[in-house]
Design a protein around this motif. Structure first.
Motif, PDB file in Angstrom:
ATOM      1  N   ILE A 101      44.444 -77.065 -41.743  1.00  0.00           N
ATOM      2  CA  ILE A 101      44.767 -77.181 -43.125  1.00  0.00           C
ATOM      3  C   ILE A 101      43.820 -75.668 -43.682  1.00  0.00           C
ATOM      4  O   ILE A 101      44.421 -75.237 -44.558  1.00  0.00           O
ATOM      5  N   ILE A 102      42.852 -75.354 -43.324  1.00  0.00           N
ATOM      6  CA  ILE A 102      41.987 -74.322 -43.566  1.00  0.00           C
ATOM      7  C   ILE A 102      42.626 -73.287 -42.956  1.00  0.00           C
ATOM      8  O   ILE A 102      42.774 -72.090 -44.028  1.00  0.00           O
ATOM      9  N   ILE A 103      43.078 -72.936 -41.910  1.00  0.00           N
ATOM     10  CA  ILE A 103      43.752 -71.668 -41.524  1.00  0.00           C
ATOM     11  C   ILE A 103      45.050 -71.515 -42.335  1.00  0.00           C
ATOM     12  O   ILE A 103      45.479 -70.507 -42.695  1.00  0.00           O
ATOM     13  N   LEU A 104      45.798 -72.723 -42.625  1.00  0.00           N
ATOM     14  CA  LEU A 104      47.060 -72.465 -43.396  1.00  0.00           C
ATOM     15  C   LEU A 104      46.593 -71.787 -44.672  1.00  0.00           C
ATOM     16  O   LEU A 104      47.326 -70.984 -45.517  1.00  0.00           O
ATOM     17  N   LEU A 105      45.814 -72.463 -45.446  1.00  0.00           N
ATOM     18  CA  LEU A 105      45.258 -71.785 -46.582  1.00  0.00           C
ATOM     19  C   LEU A 105      44.606 -70.389 -46.608  1.00  0.00           C
ATOM     20  O   LEU A 105      44.923 -69.690 -47.622  1.00  0.00           O
ATOM     21  N   THR A 106      43.988 -70.174 -45.529  1.00  0.00           N
ATOM     22  CA  THR A 106      43.426 -68.683 -45.387  1.00  0.00           C
ATOM     23  C   THR A 106      44.669 -67.864 -45.125  1.00  0.00           C
ATOM     24  O   THR A 106      44.772 -66.702 -45.723  1.00  0.00           O
ATOM     25  N   ILE A 107      45.846 -68.206 -44.618  1.00  0.00           N
ATOM     26  CA  ILE A 107      47.002 -67.516 -44.368  1.00  0.00           C
ATOM     27  C   ILE A 107      47.567 -67.204 -45.755  1.00  0.00           C
ATOM     28  O   ILE A 107      48.104 -65.907 -45.893  1.00  0.00           O
ATOM     29  N   PHE A 108      47.848 -68.273 -46.499  1.00  0.00           N
ATOM     30  CA  PHE A 108      48.423 -68.271 -47.916  1.00  0.00           C
ATOM     31  C   PHE A 108      47.545 -67.369 -48.785  1.00  0.00           C
ATOM     32  O   PHE A 108      48.041 -66.638 -49.503  1.00  0.00           O
ATOM     33  N   ALA A 109      46.274 -67.491 -48.800  1.00  0.00           N
ATOM     34  CA  ALA A 109      45.297 -66.509 -49.501  1.00  0.00           C
ATOM     35  C   ALA A 109      45.556 -65.095 -49.063  1.00  0.00           C
ATOM     36  O   ALA A 109      45.488 -64.271 -49.814  1.00  0.00           O
ATOM     37  N   ASN A 110      45.659 -64.716 -47.606  1.00  0.00           N
ATOM     38  CA  ASN A 110      45.859 -63.630 -47.393  1.00  0.00           C
ATOM     39  C   ASN A 110      47.091 -62.869 -47.567  1.00  0.00           C
ATOM     40  O   ASN A 110      46.981 -61.735 -48.092  1.00  0.00           O
ATOM     41  N   CYS A 111      48.210 -63.564 -47.817  1.00  0.00           N
ATOM     42  CA  CYS A 111      49.495 -63.084 -48.255  1.00  0.00           C
ATOM     43  C   CYS A 111      49.267 -62.737 -49.767  1.00  0.00           C
ATOM     44  O   CYS A 111      49.787 -61.601 -50.181  1.00  0.00           O
ATOM     45  N   ILE A 112      48.735 -63.659 -50.438  1.00  0.00           N
ATOM     46  CA  ILE A 112      48.617 -63.309 -51.991  1.00  0.00           C
ATOM     47  C   ILE A 112      47.678 -62.137 -52.226  1.00  0.00           C
ATOM     48  O   ILE A 112      47.853 -61.328 -52.989  1.00  0.00           O
ATOM     49  N   ALA A 113      46.566 -61.629 -51.464  1.00  0.00           N
ATOM     50  CA  ALA A 113      45.605 -60.532 -51.391  1.00  0.00           C
ATOM     51  C   ALA A 113      46.580 -59.429 -51.228  1.00  0.00           C
ATOM     52  O   ALA A 113      46.574 -58.267 -51.693  1.00  0.00           O
ATOM     53  N   LEU A 114      47.685 -59.360 -50.091  1.00  0.00           N
ATOM     54  CA  LEU A 114      48.426 -58.173 -49.704  1.00  0.00           C
ATOM     55  C   LEU A 114      49.419 -57.994 -50.727  1.00  0.00           C
ATOM     56  O   LEU A 114      49.643 -56.867 -51.133  1.00  0.00           O
ATOM     57  N   ALA A 115      49.804 -59.017 -51.638  1.00  0.00           N
ATOM     58  CA  ALA A 115      50.846 -58.903 -52.737  1.00  0.00           C
ATOM     59  C   ALA A 115      50.001 -58.131 -53.963  1.00  0.00           C
ATOM     60  O   ALA A 115      50.473 -57.402 -54.563  1.00  0.00           O
ATOM     61  N   VAL A 116      48.628 -58.444 -53.983  1.00  0.00           N
ATOM     62  CA  VAL A 116      48.004 -58.003 -55.215  1.00  0.00           C
ATOM     63  C   VAL A 116      47.642 -56.701 -54.889  1.00  0.00           C
ATOM     64  O   VAL A 116      47.248 -55.794 -55.948  1.00  0.00           O
ATOM     65  N   PHE A 117      47.241 -56.195 -53.820  1.00  0.00           N
ATOM     66  CA  PHE A 117      46.687 -54.927 -53.513  1.00  0.00           C
ATOM     67  C   PHE A 117      47.626 -54.024 -53.900  1.00  0.00           C
ATOM     68  O   PHE A 117      48.880 -53.847 -53.681  1.00  0.00           O
ATOM     69  N   LEU A 118      47.188 -52.924 -54.525  1.00  0.00           N
ATOM     70  CA  LEU A 118      47.824 -51.543 -55.231  1.00  0.00           C
ATOM     71  C   LEU A 118      47.504 -50.388 -54.362  1.00  0.00           C
ATOM     72  O   LEU A 118      46.151 -49.849 -54.570  1.00  0.00           O
ATOM     73  N   PRO A 119      48.413 -49.705 -53.510  1.00  0.00           N
ATOM     74  CA  PRO A 119      48.228 -48.666 -52.834  1.00  0.00           C
ATOM     75  C   PRO A 119      47.858 -47.464 -53.835  1.00  0.00           C
ATOM     76  O   PRO A 119      48.766 -47.525 -54.808  1.00  0.00           O
ATOM     77  N   MET A 120      47.044 -46.701 -53.598  1.00  0.00           N
ATOM     78  CA  MET A 120      46.834 -45.428 -54.541  1.00  0.00           C
ATOM     79  C   MET A 120      46.856 -44.339 -53.668  1.00  0.00           C
ATOM     80  O   MET A 120      46.504 -44.052 -52.528  1.00  0.00           O
ATOM     81  N   PRO A 121      47.342 -42.982 -54.213  1.00  0.00           N
ATOM     82  CA  PRO A 121      47.365 -41.693 -53.502  1.00  0.00           C
ATOM     83  C   PRO A 121      46.016 -41.231 -53.188  1.00  0.00           C
ATOM     84  O   PRO A 121      44.790 -41.506 -53.866  1.00  0.00           O
ATOM     85  N   GLU A 122      45.792 -40.629 -52.109  1.00  0.00           N
ATOM     86  CA  GLU A 122      44.531 -39.656 -51.848  1.00  0.00           C
ATOM     87  C   GLU A 122      43.303 -40.745 -51.729  1.00  0.00           C
ATOM     88  O   GLU A 122      42.203 -40.274 -52.261  1.00  0.00           O
TER      89      GLU A 122
END
Length: 206
Positions: free
Chosen positions: A66-87
């Motif tokens: 369950i901990i691994i599944l929650l970590t995968i879910f949190a990682n997916c949310i972090a990737l969606a929230v991350f905002l790439p910026m130039p330079e």
């Protein structure tokens, strides 16, 4: 006549015991992905090894899954929230997510290590890399560790001062705090000969 009930009872007990063993075996197979555990993992850890037993208990622990599944879910949310910026610009949110990414990497690396010790790496039946999902996990963990090592090496190389080679005799003289011989020769005062004044008209008349 009395022997028949005893024989029947023993047969029933044997059947129940056999069914119980089959259920236990089925649970073990389901816990290991349908494959039996190898007798030795990484050519080192046997089934009686205390460390491997601990790894098997952790990996087959329902809470760990369950901990691994929650970590995968949190990682997916972090990737969606991350905002790439130039330079290579960043903000506070991206900086926090980058720090959180290292925690995810530690958890996934730990999971990979425990499963490899518990089930073997690749050479045994039911080994870690015999499962397609585990192959995907291993590739992600390997790329994450490789990126982390590469970033660390780049940071160390970027903070190291770059030595500047001497450009000539003048630079070497400044480093040793001694003037160059050629400079000394140039700075040495040139001996002057008293000039012979031409006789003035008054002297010539005399």
């Amino acid at each position: 006549m009395s022997e028949c009930p005893k024989a029947t009872k023993s047969v029933i007990m044997n059947e129940e015991e056999l069914k119980r063993k089959q259920r236990e075996k089925l649970k073990k197979l389901q816990a290991t992905g349908g494959n039996p555990r190898p007798a030795r993992s990484l050519f080192l850890f046997t089934l009686r090894n205390p460390f491997r037993k601990a790894c098997i208990n952790i990996v087959e622990w329902k809470t760990f899954e369950i901990i691994i599944l929650l970590t995968i879910f949190a990682n997916c949310i972090a990737l969606a929230v991350f905002l790439p910026m130039p330079e290579e610009d960043s903000n506070n949110t991206n900086a926090s997510l980058e720090s959180l990414e290292y925690i995810f990497l530690i958890i996934f690396t730990l999971e990979c290590f425990l499963k490899i010790v518990a089930y073997g790496f690749v050479f045994h039946e039911g080994a870690y890399l015999r499962n397609c999902w585990n192959i995907l996990d291993f590739v992600i963990v390997f790329m994450g560790l490789f990126t982390f090592v590469l970033d660390t090496v780049n940071k160390i190389a970027g903070n190291r001062p770059i030595p500047v080679p001497p450009s000539g005799p003048a630079t070497a003289a400044q480093q040793t705090r001694k003037p160059d011989p050629a400079v000394r020769r140039k700075r040495r005062p040139i001996p002057t000969i008293p000039s012979v004044q031409e006789p003035t008209e008054s002297n010539s008349e005399v």
